[in-house]
Design a protein around this motif. Structure first.
Motif, PDB file in Angstrom:
ATOM      1  N   ALA A 165      -2.823   1.630  -2.306  1.00 17.37           N
ATOM      2  CA  ALA A 165      -3.778   0.518  -2.406  1.00 17.37           C
ATOM      3  C   ALA A 165      -3.355  -0.619  -1.472  1.00 17.37           C
ATOM      4  O   ALA A 165      -4.194  -1.242  -0.806  1.00 17.37           O
ATOM      5  N   THR A 166      -2.042  -0.876  -1.417  1.00 22.65           N
ATOM      6  CA  THR A 166      -1.515  -1.885  -0.493  1.00 22.65           C
ATOM      7  C   THR A 166      -1.782  -1.482   0.949  1.00 22.65           C
ATOM      8  O   THR A 166      -2.278  -2.275   1.765  1.00 22.65           O
ATOM      9  N   HIS A 167      -1.440  -0.236   1.252  1.00 25.53           N
ATOM     10  CA  HIS A 167      -1.620   0.282   2.608  1.00 25.53           C
ATOM     11  C   HIS A 167      -3.095   0.272   3.012  1.00 25.53           C
ATOM     12  O   HIS A 167      -3.440  -0.055   4.160  1.00 25.53           O
ATOM     13  N   SER A 168      -3.970   0.633   2.065  1.00 29.16           N
ATOM     14  CA  SER A 168      -5.404   0.692   2.375  1.00 29.16           C
ATOM     15  C   SER A 168      -5.961  -0.690   2.692  1.00 29.16           C
ATOM     16  O   SER A 168      -6.859  -0.822   3.534  1.00 29.16           O
ATOM     17  N   TRP A 169      -5.432  -1.720   2.014  1.00 27.16           N
ATOM     18  CA  TRP A 169      -5.886  -3.070   2.329  1.00 27.16           C
ATOM     19  C   TRP A 169      -5.491  -3.461   3.747  1.00 27.16           C
ATOM     20  O   TRP A 169      -6.245  -4.131   4.451  1.00 27.16           O
ATOM     21  N   MET A 170      -4.304  -3.023   4.190  1.00 30.94           N
ATOM     22  CA  MET A 170      -3.874  -3.302   5.565  1.00 30.94           C
ATOM     23  C   MET A 170      -4.752  -2.558   6.577  1.00 30.94           C
ATOM     24  O   MET A 170      -5.008  -3.050   7.680  1.00 30.94           O
ATOM     25  N   GLN A 171      -5.209  -1.361   6.193  1.00 28.38           N
ATOM     26  CA  GLN A 171      -6.054  -0.572   7.095  1.00 28.38           C
ATOM     27  C   GLN A 171      -7.496  -1.067   7.100  1.00 28.38           C
ATOM     28  O   GLN A 171      -8.170  -1.048   8.139  1.00 28.38           O
ATOM     29  N   ASN A 172      -7.973  -1.477   5.934  1.00 30.90           N
ATOM     30  CA  ASN A 172      -9.365  -1.917   5.804  1.00 30.90           C
ATOM     31  C   ASN A 172      -9.408  -3.096   4.832  1.00 30.90           C
ATOM     32  O   ASN A 172      -9.668  -2.918   3.645  1.00 30.90           O
ATOM     33  N   PRO A 173      -9.099  -4.311   5.306  1.00 31.41           N
ATOM     34  CA  PRO A 173      -8.980  -5.459   4.401  1.00 31.41           C
ATOM     35  C   PRO A 173     -10.294  -5.796   3.704  1.00 31.41           C
ATOM     36  O   PRO A 173     -11.345  -5.876   4.342  1.00 31.41           O
ATOM     37  N   VAL A 174     -10.212  -5.977   2.375  1.00 29.34           N
ATOM     38  CA  VAL A 174     -11.391  -6.296   1.555  1.00 29.34           C
ATOM     39  C   VAL A 174     -11.009  -7.366   0.536  1.00 29.34           C
ATOM     40  O   VAL A 174      -9.830  -7.564   0.226  1.00 29.34           O
ATOM     41  N   SER A 189     -11.487  -0.720  -5.287  1.00 30.00           N
ATOM     42  CA  SER A 189     -12.745  -0.070  -4.903  1.00 30.00           C
ATOM     43  C   SER A 189     -12.879   0.002  -3.382  1.00 30.00           C
ATOM     44  O   SER A 189     -13.951   0.292  -2.859  1.00 30.00           O
ATOM     45  N   ASN A 190     -11.765  -0.263  -2.694  1.00 24.83           N
ATOM     46  CA  ASN A 190     -11.730  -0.182  -1.234  1.00 24.83           C
ATOM     47  C   ASN A 190     -12.128   1.233  -0.798  1.00 24.83           C
ATOM     48  O   ASN A 190     -11.524   2.214  -1.249  1.00 24.83           O
ATOM     49  N   PRO A 191     -13.152   1.373   0.054  1.00 23.50           N
ATOM     50  CA  PRO A 191     -13.564   2.730   0.463  1.00 23.50           C
ATOM     51  C   PRO A 191     -12.471   3.513   1.174  1.00 23.50           C
ATOM     52  O   PRO A 191     -12.541   4.739   1.274  1.00 23.50           O
ATOM     53  N   TRP A 192     -11.445   2.822   1.675  1.00 22.78           N
ATOM     54  CA  TRP A 192     -10.330   3.514   2.345  1.00 22.78           C
ATOM     55  C   TRP A 192      -9.367   4.139   1.327  1.00 22.78           C
ATOM     56  O   TRP A 192      -8.665   5.099   1.641  1.00 22.78           O
ATOM     57  N   LEU A 193      -9.351   3.606   0.101  1.00 26.12           N
ATOM     58  CA  LEU A 193      -8.279   3.921  -0.849  1.00 26.12           C
ATOM     59  C   LEU A 193      -8.321   5.350  -1.372  1.00 26.12           C
ATOM     60  O   LEU A 193      -7.331   6.090  -1.237  1.00 26.12           O
ATOM     61  N   TRP A 194      -9.429   5.742  -1.994  1.00 21.23           N
ATOM     62  CA  TRP A 194      -9.422   7.021  -2.703  1.00 21.23           C
ATOM     63  C   TRP A 194      -9.266   8.236  -1.792  1.00 21.23           C
ATOM     64  O   TRP A 194      -8.475   9.138  -2.111  1.00 21.23           O
ATOM     65  N   PRO A 195      -9.958   8.311  -0.646  1.00 23.42           N
ATOM     66  CA  PRO A 195      -9.680   9.443   0.241  1.00 23.42           C
ATOM     67  C   PRO A 195      -8.223   9.493   0.698  1.00 23.42           C
ATOM     68  O   PRO A 195      -7.614  10.574   0.741  1.00 23.42           O
ATOM     69  N   SER A 196      -7.642   8.330   1.026  1.00 19.89           N
ATOM     70  CA  SER A 196      -6.242   8.296   1.468  1.00 19.89           C
ATOM     71  C   SER A 196      -5.302   8.737   0.343  1.00 19.89           C
ATOM     72  O   SER A 196      -4.365   9.510   0.567  1.00 19.89           O
ATOM     73  N   TYR A 197      -5.566   8.223  -0.858  1.00 13.77           N
ATOM     74  CA  TYR A 197      -4.700   8.544  -2.002  1.00 13.77           C
ATOM     75  C   TYR A 197      -4.754  10.035  -2.329  1.00 13.77           C
ATOM     76  O   TYR A 197      -3.708  10.688  -2.480  1.00 13.77           O
ATOM     77  N   LEU A 198      -5.943  10.581  -2.431  1.00 12.45           N
ATOM     78  CA  LEU A 198      -6.076  11.993  -2.792  1.00 12.45           C
ATOM     79  C   LEU A 198      -5.522  12.896  -1.692  1.00 12.45           C
ATOM     80  O   LEU A 198      -4.908  13.930  -1.975  1.00 12.45           O
ATOM     81  N   HIS A 199      -5.717  12.493  -0.436  1.00 12.12           N
ATOM     82  CA  HIS A 199      -5.147  13.245   0.690  1.00 12.12           C
ATOM     83  C   HIS A 199      -3.617  13.235   0.620  1.00 12.12           C
ATOM     84  O   HIS A 199      -2.963  14.271   0.786  1.00 12.12           O
ATOM     85  N   ASN A 200      -3.053  12.070   0.329  1.00 16.85           N
ATOM     86  CA  ASN A 200      -1.602  11.937   0.242  1.00 16.85           C
ATOM     87  C   ASN A 200      -1.037  12.752  -0.917  1.00 16.85           C
ATOM     88  O   ASN A 200      -0.008  13.421  -0.779  1.00 16.85           O
ATOM     89  N   GLN A 201      -1.713  12.712  -2.076  1.00 15.64           N
ATOM     90  CA  GLN A 201      -1.199  13.440  -3.239  1.00 15.64           C
ATOM     91  C   GLN A 201      -1.311  14.943  -3.036  1.00 15.64           C
ATOM     92  O   GLN A 201      -0.416  15.697  -3.437  1.00 15.64           O
ATOM     93  N   ALA A 202      -2.388  15.387  -2.418  1.00 20.44           N
ATOM     94  CA  ALA A 202      -2.513  16.807  -2.116  1.00 20.44           C
ATOM     95  C   ALA A 202      -1.424  17.248  -1.140  1.00 20.44           C
ATOM     96  O   ALA A 202      -0.838  18.332  -1.277  1.00 20.44           O
ATOM     97  N   ALA A 203      -1.128  16.392  -0.155  1.00 24.55           N
ATOM     98  CA  ALA A 203      -0.064  16.703   0.809  1.00 24.55           C
ATOM     99  C   ALA A 203       1.304  16.748   0.119  1.00 24.55           C
ATOM    100  O   ALA A 203       2.150  17.585   0.453  1.00 24.55           O
TER     101      ALA A 203
END
Length: 442
Positions: free
Chosen positions: A146-155, A175-189
């Motif tokens: 969530a922290t990282h996603s704000w740096m990538q797409n500040p909201v 609810s940052n649109p960057w957050l959930w795809p990044s999080y799920l991608h990271n957890q799957a990885a």
């Protein structure tokens, strides 16, 4: 100033790369440990409980190393990146504090109970402690991303007259649109890493004819988890994460794919090529026409903007590094899917345990998910440059102005030496656990 910035970035890159070797295993492994414990509760077959306790020993070592290597990174926010912390602390401080106060303490508290409390707690409460360890580790990953996603797409922010960022919408962080795809991608990885480690150790036991019953269990479990996780990394999570880059960071996407010039009538996907920064083109490329347009927009002739469309001062600062990191990640991900599919086919044919080529391949592949995860994070971080907060705060404006490059280089060399020793100690201890094998209680 450039030397100072270079060493600040090098130190953080080195410490965070080494640190993330450990959480990427613990997050995925915690789910697999919960699975083993759940199977034991359902079947009352003791080997599942023994498997859970065996992997929890390796989990605990990884967790300890993650803590030891994570603390210096927190300090670097104050030493190397004081201006960044001063300007954005009102936002990133909230998610980082929540990670420390809630997730880390949840994980660490119940880890002790899981390791040492089975006899006192009984099997059902022991399962609950394992589940809470899993919950803590995944919540920790969520708050960090969530922290990282704000740096990538500040909201959800506003900038005060003194230049400081403050949060005006707390829910926007989550609810940052960057957050959930990044999080799920990271957890799957992360689950890919743990699956290859578990399957690889199972393959080792079968090849050595040691702990054969556990070898079969680890191999089967690792392959089943691995085939699901490997596919999820590519689709839908990887696809959604890439589409976010197209939408919110089109300059980054062009650099990742090596698109120097906008291509009319559809963009090709490059399989192999080397960025030539002097002539702004890819050398020796092998490409498939129109595929990138279809993957991105589901239209064969859709236009994807090249780097020529953007201001050069906003280009990623290391385009070749970004390009290679991205393509290594994608290439390895493709290999993971192919190997896990071959393994699952052999499992269904009841020939997996005798197929030495696959056993050796799984054993040999153990380090490669670590490489794929590392290059995946390099893709995200190199892609955001030259910004710390995308399009709002440049990296050069976030460094500590009073810490000299000499000081940073000296401490970087110290970290390299210390982490080398820690890494050797970790490998020795894990090697001893693996060599000893799971301890049966019956």
């Amino acid at each position: 100033m450039e030397d100072m910035l270079f060493y600040d970035r090098m130190q953080f890159a080195f410490t965070i790369t080494f640190h993330y070797l450990f959480p990427q295993l613990t997050m995925g492994l915690s789910l697999m440990i919960v699975f083993f414990k759940w199977k034991f509760l359902r079947t009352k077959i003791e080997k599942y409980n023994d498997a859970a306790k065996f992997w929890m020993k390796i989990f605990a070592l990884n967790f300890a190393m993650g803590v030891v290597t994570g603390i210096p990174m927190e300090f670097q926010f104050g030493t190397n990146w004081a201006k960044f912390s001063e300007l954005t602390g009102g936002i990133i401080g909230q998610t980082l504090a929540m990670e420390g106060m809630f997730s880390f303490f949840l994980e660490s508290s119940f880890l002790g109970l899981f390791l040492f409390g089975e006899k006192k707690l009984g099997h059902k409460l022991h399962f609950l402690t394992g589940f809470l360890v899993f919950l803590g580790s995944w919540a920790s990953g969520f708050l960090i991303i969530a922290t990282h996603s704000w740096m990538q797409n500040p909201v959800g922010y506003e900038i005060l007259a003194n230049g400081k960022f403050v949060l005006n919408n707390f829910s926007a962080l989550f609810s940052n649109p960057w957050l959930w795809p990044s999080y799920l991608h990271n957890q799957a990885a992360s689950l890919v890493t743990s699956s290859f480690v578990v399957a690889g150790i199972g393959a080792l036991y079968l090849l050595n004819k040691k702990h054969v019953e556990f070898g079969k269990l680890f191999l089967k479990t690792g392959v089943v988890f691995g085939v699901i996780a490997s596919i999820l990394v590519a689709f839908p999570t990887g696809d959604l994460a890439a589409k976010n880059v197209v939408k919110y960071q089109p300059t980054t996407f062009a650099a990742m794919e090596g698109i120097f010039e906008t291509e009319k009538g559809g963009s090709e996907i490059v399989l192999i090529g080397q960025p030539n920064m002097l002539e702004k083109k890819l050398d020796n490329k092998i490409a498939v026409p129109n595929i990138l347009s279809f993957l991105t927009y589901q239209e064969w002739n859709a236009e994807i903007k090249g780097l020529n469309e953007f201001d050069e001062k906003n280009y990623p600062t290391n385009i070749p590094g970004l390009y290679y990191a991205y393509h290594i990640m994608v290439g390895l991900g493709t290999i993971f899917i192919a190997l896990m599919l071959a393994s699952i086919i052999q499992l269904f044919r009841k020939k997996l345990y005798q197929t030495k080529l696959i056993l050796w391949s799984l054993l040999f592949m153990i380090p490669f998910p670590y490489i794929a995860n590392t290059t995946g994070w390099y893709t995200a971080e190199l892609g955001r440059q030259p910004w710390l907060v995308y399009n709002l705060l440049r990296t050069s404006a976030g460094a500590s102005p009073t810490v000299s490059s000499g000081n940073t280089l000296f401490t970087l060399l110290g970290f390299i030496g210390l982490y080398l020793l820690l890494g050797m100690l970790f490998l020795i201890l894990v090697g001893k656990i693996i060599n000893k094998g799971p301890q049966t209680t019956h």
